[in-house]
Design an enzyme around this catalytic site. Structure first.
Site, short mmCIF file in Angstrom:
data_model
loop_
_atom_site.label_atom_id
_atom_site.label_comp_id
_atom_site.label_asym_id
_atom_site.label_seq_id
_atom_site.Cartn_x
_atom_site.Cartn_y
_atom_site.Cartn_z
CG ASP A 225 -9.35 2.42 -0.94
OD1 ASP A 225 -8.21 2.42 -1.29
OD2 ASP A 225 -9.37 2.19 0.36
CG ASP B 132 -2.17 0.75 1.16
OD1 ASP B 132 -2.44 1.26 0.01
OD2 ASP B 132 -3.16 0.18 1.79
CD1 TRP C 73 -4.31 3.34 -3.13
CD2 TRP C 73 -3.62 5.13 -2.21
NE1 TRP C 73 -4.26 3.10 -1.74
CE2 TRP C 73 -3.51 4.46 -1.37
CE3 TRP C 73 -3.16 6.38 -2.17
CZ2 TRP C 73 -3.16 4.72 -0.07
CZ3 TRP C 73 -2.57 6.82 -1.08
CH2 TRP C 73 -2.74 6.13 0.24
N GLY C 74 -2.65 4.64 -8.19
CA GLY C 74 -2.56 5.58 -9.53
C GLY C 74 -1.77 6.46 -9.46
C1 GLA Z 1 -5.85 1.21 1.54
C2 GLA Z 1 -6.14 0.26 0.16
C3 GLA Z 1 -7.08 -0.50 0.53
C4 GLA Z 1 -7.09 -1.16 1.84
C5 GLA Z 1 -6.74 -0.15 2.83
C6 GLA Z 1 -6.32 -0.84 4.38
O1 GLA Z 1 -6.95 2.41 1.49
O2 GLA Z 1 -6.03 1.32 -0.95
O3 GLA Z 1 -7.34 -1.35 -0.60
O4 GLA Z 1 -5.86 -1.94 1.74
O5 GLA Z 1 -5.83 0.61 2.80
O6 GLA Z 1 -5.83 0.18 5.40
#
Ligand code: GLA
Length: 394
Positions: free
Chosen positions: A183, A126, A161-162
């Site tokens: 997300d 992440d 996240w891009g």
């Molecule tokens: C981020 C990720 C999610 C998840 C959460 C966990 O938001 O994008 O997919 O893994 O963290 O805290």
């Protein structure tokens, strides 16, 4: 060799968030096998955030929370492996995970070795709390090298996240999949926004490094950790699953499989949809049409006709599959039913070609037969049609 085709599995985050433990993961492992998910191709069982203690041990290693995982991670991995599944875990490139647990910034090599020692086969990585002075590409490369240095084959699921157009460099740093958006939430707007943002970028996705449009919410029906907004209908979930399959992206389920309604189990185990997703050529779909559907306006403004156009709601995608087969997809993303018009010249088949599509409706099984020039199905609001097609003489 891993990730030759889009990875498939289950991840704990969408439904369970921080509420995870050893017995839940064992139950999910049993369910994945006993209810046919593994046989359908879902092989990775992944624990997301919130599995560790808030502090590392005296040797600087991550420690599983003994209240949640009293037998430790090696024993759990052994159990998951004994059921024929692969075991996935989670860390983060920043200073802390999104939920505030320790993560791997400046600990990449020790953490990768810890995961390898436990028998981990998949690492989701992440991006929370990443230092603003940090070099994102370099840090993802560092974890990629740390995983390789263990000698264990571990699928690297990068999740930034891009940020910084990951499609342009994640393949080069060795990632097997990369999250390309924020997300997903368990509602119609969230998943359609994700698809709209990625359709033009899917050309970068393919064998060994796939665009990850996030975990599926199919069948969650508002339960769990990402249930924001209006609960999806069956047709909306079918649209989501069909798009993920057609786009050839990873299929990581997020619903509680133990309580999943039978129609969603059937959907996520649909052999034709999975065959399309896993097609050996791993081609992204071609966007043949993307514009507005035209619907009747019951109260048109003065002096304007009864038709109105709803922007960015009509989608026709054509995916080339192996063995001279095609998947043809129509969607109506508007809030009203409408005809979606498809001219075959936009599929590379002008009227002069002398070639027809021999079409079969994937959802109903109906063999539609030879079609030439155009096909304009009526599609209900927020719904789609999917056809398998062969080229035949008109
Ligand atoms: C981020 C990720 C999610 C998840 C959460 C966990 O938001 O994008 O997919 O893994 O963290 O805290």
């Amino acid at each position: 060799m891993i990730a030759q085709r889009p990875p498939m599995g289950w991840n704990s985050w969408n439904t369970f968030g921080w509420n995870i433990d050893d017995s839940l993961i064992r139950q999910m492992a049993d369910f994945m096998v006993d209810a046919g998910y593994l046989a359908a191709g879902y092989e990775y069982l992944v624990i997301d955030d919130c599995w560790s203690l808030k502090q590392r041990d005296a040797d600087g290693r991550l420690v599983p929370d003994p209240a949640k995982f009293p037998h430790g991670m090696k024993a759990l991995a052994d159990y998951v492996h004994s059921r024929g599944l692969k075991f996935g875990m989670y860390s983060c490139a920043g200073a802390r995970t999104c939920a505030g647990y320790p993560s791997s910034y400046d600990h990449e090599f020790v953490d990768a070795q810890t995961f390898a020692d436990w028998g981990v086969d998949f690492l989701k990585y992440d991006f929370c709390n990443f230092p603003s002075s940090g070099n994102c590409k370099a840090r993802y490369l560092t974890m990629s090298m740390a995983l390789k240095a263990t000698g264990r084959e571990i699928l690297f699921s990068a999740c930034n996240w891009g940020q910084q157009e990951p499609g342009q460099w994640m393949r080069q740093i060795g990632a097997h999949m990369y999250r390309s958006t924020g997300d997903i939430m368990d509602n119609y707007k969230s998943f359609t926004d994700i698809v709209k943002s990625q359709l033009d970028k899917l050309c970068m996705s393919g064998s060994y490094c796939f665009n990850d449009m996030d975990m599926l919410t199919v069948g969650m029906c508002g339960k769990g950790n990402v249930g924001l907004g209006k609960v999806c209908t069956y047709e909306e979930y079918r649209l989501q699953f069909t798009l993920w399959c057609l786009c050839g992206v990873p299929l990581m389920m997020g619903a509680d499989l133990r309580t999943l309604a039978p129609e969603y189990k059937a959907l996520m185990q649909n052999k034709t949809l999975l065959r399309i997703n896993q097609d050996i050529e791993c081609r992204a779909p071609y966007v043949a049409r993307r514009d507005s559907v035209c619907v009747e306006d019951p109260n048109p403004p003065e002096g304007v006709g009864p038709w109105k156009h709803i922007p960015d709601t009509a989608f026709i995608l054509l995916r080339h599959l192996s063995d001279n087969e095609f998947a043809l997809f129509y969607a109506n993303l508007a809030d009203q039913g409408a005809e979606v018009h498809g001219e075959f010249v936009d599929l590379g088949l002008p009227a002069t070609s002398g070639i027809a599509l021999d079409m079969t409706d994937v959802f109903t099984g109906e063999h539609i037969g030879k079609v030439t020039d155009f096909y304009n199905p009526h599609i209900e609001a927020h719904d789609c049609k999917l056809y398998l097609c062969k080229l035949v003489k008109a």
